[in-house]
Scaffold this active site. Structure first.
Site, PDB file in Angstrom:
ATOM      1  N   CYS A   1      47.833  -1.445   8.212  1.00  0.00           N
ATOM      2  CA  CYS A   1      46.814  -0.400   8.084  1.00  0.00           C
ATOM      3  C   CYS A   1      46.078  -0.157   9.395  1.00  0.00           C
ATOM      4  O   CYS A   1      45.867   1.004   9.791  1.00  0.00           O
ATOM      5  CB  CYS A   1      45.809  -0.788   6.994  1.00  0.00           C
ATOM      6  SG  CYS A   1      46.541  -1.006   5.363  1.00  0.00           S
TER       7      CYS A   1
ATOM      8  N   HIS B   1      36.974  -1.685  -9.381  1.00  0.00           N
ATOM      9  CA  HIS B   1      37.047  -2.975 -10.081  1.00  0.00           C
ATOM     10  C   HIS B   1      35.767  -3.793  -9.952  1.00  0.00           C
ATOM     11  O   HIS B   1      35.777  -4.994 -10.218  1.00  0.00           O
ATOM     12  CB  HIS B   1      38.244  -3.773  -9.562  1.00  0.00           C
ATOM     13  CG  HIS B   1      39.563  -3.146  -9.880  1.00  0.00           C
ATOM     14  ND1 HIS B   1      40.714  -3.389  -9.157  1.00  0.00           N
ATOM     15  CD2 HIS B   1      39.909  -2.255 -10.847  1.00  0.00           C
ATOM     16  CE1 HIS B   1      41.709  -2.685  -9.674  1.00  0.00           C
ATOM     17  NE2 HIS B   1      41.250  -1.994 -10.684  1.00  0.00           N
TER      18      HIS B   1
END
EC number: 2.3.1.286
Length: 277
Positions: free
Chosen positions: A258, A115
């Site tokens: 994470c 992106h």
């Protein structure tokens, strides 16, 4: 050995896809809750940004305030763990949906910014480019009163400035041609450049397996690679909090932060580091 460790050990070449959950421990908020729903109004739309001065004024005012902290964000243990995975020779390509460049700052080199990157701006007419830090100075010089404001952080360098009148915010045009200046990122409603999609496609095809880290995969631009890889028979593991769009396609799902789930990658370096001291 955890199931995630087993998955990674069994995958010599991984296609890694990361999302906002990788950067929350760096102080950058994410977009969605555990159910994959928006926590706040969706990000700015490309067509509105290009065609409405009011949208550009609102965007750049919020960005000017938010950039002060976003621009100083540092990589966290998740970024470092994935850099370690690359050092082990197991990353075919890391495709990130984030625009913060923290993977690169942590040492990852095989990175595709799907992106784009928020640390640069460009003119949509002549493709003039400038570092976001330098553009920040242009914004501050034109809008000194706004430089005194503070607000809570929003995703991708934005800031919550609800209730403010943006009509007097002065947005700098391109100094070369007077065109519209936009961050070098893909906005909602804007297409990901074809060459990036093709590079990511070649990478998942060459990989043994797919590892998703910190993404709900609700945005199609990232989900499509997971969907295609799973349909091609590649095993897919996801490390993220809550539901993903690809839950039915996953070989392994780790519903955990994470940093916690990937801590074993950095732990594997500790004995070596200690022996060198």
């Amino acid at each position: 050995m955890t199931p995630l460790q087993q998955f990674i050990e069994a995958s010599p070449r991984l296609f890694v896809l990361t999302g906002a959950g990788c950067s929350t421990d760096s102080g950058i908020p994410d977009y969605r809750d555990r159910d994959g729903q928006w926590k706040r109004p969706p990000p700015v739309n490309y067509a509105a940004f290009m065609h409405e001065l009011a949208t550009r004024q609102r965007y750049w005012a919020r960005s000017m305030v938010g950039w002060r902290r976003f621009g100083r964000a540092l990589p966290n243990a998740t970024h470092r763990a994935l850099a370690e995975l690359e050092q082990r020779g197991q990353v075919e390509l890391l495709v990130t949906q984030n625009v913060d460049r923290l993977h690169q700052r942590a040492g990852s080199e095989r990175v595709l910014d799907l992106h784009g990157r928020l640390d640069e701006v460009r003119c949509m007419s002549c493709d003039w480019r400038l570092a976001r830090d330098a553009f920040q100075q242009m914004l501050v010089e034109r809008n000194p009163a706004w430089a005194q404001l503070d607000a809570s952080d929003a995703p991708d360098g934005d800031a919550d400035l609800e209730g403010h009148d943006f009509a007097r915010f002065d947005v700098p045009p391109c100094p070369h041609c007077g065109g519209i200046v936009k961050p070098d990122v893909v906005f909602f409603g804007e297409a990901v450049p074809r060459e990036r999609v093709e590079a990511a496609t070649r990478a998942w095809q060459a990989a043994d397996a797919v590892l998703v880290v910190g993404s709900s995969l609700m945005v199609y631009s990232g989900y499509r690679f997971v969907d295609a890889a799973a349909r091609a028979g590649k095993p897919v593991a996801a490390v993220t909090l809550g539901r993903t769009r690809a839950d039915a396609l996953l070989t392994l799902k780790v519903d955990a932060p994470c940093q916690e789930a990937l801590a074993f990658l950095q732990a594997s370096r500790q004995p070596e580091a200690a022996s060198l001291e």
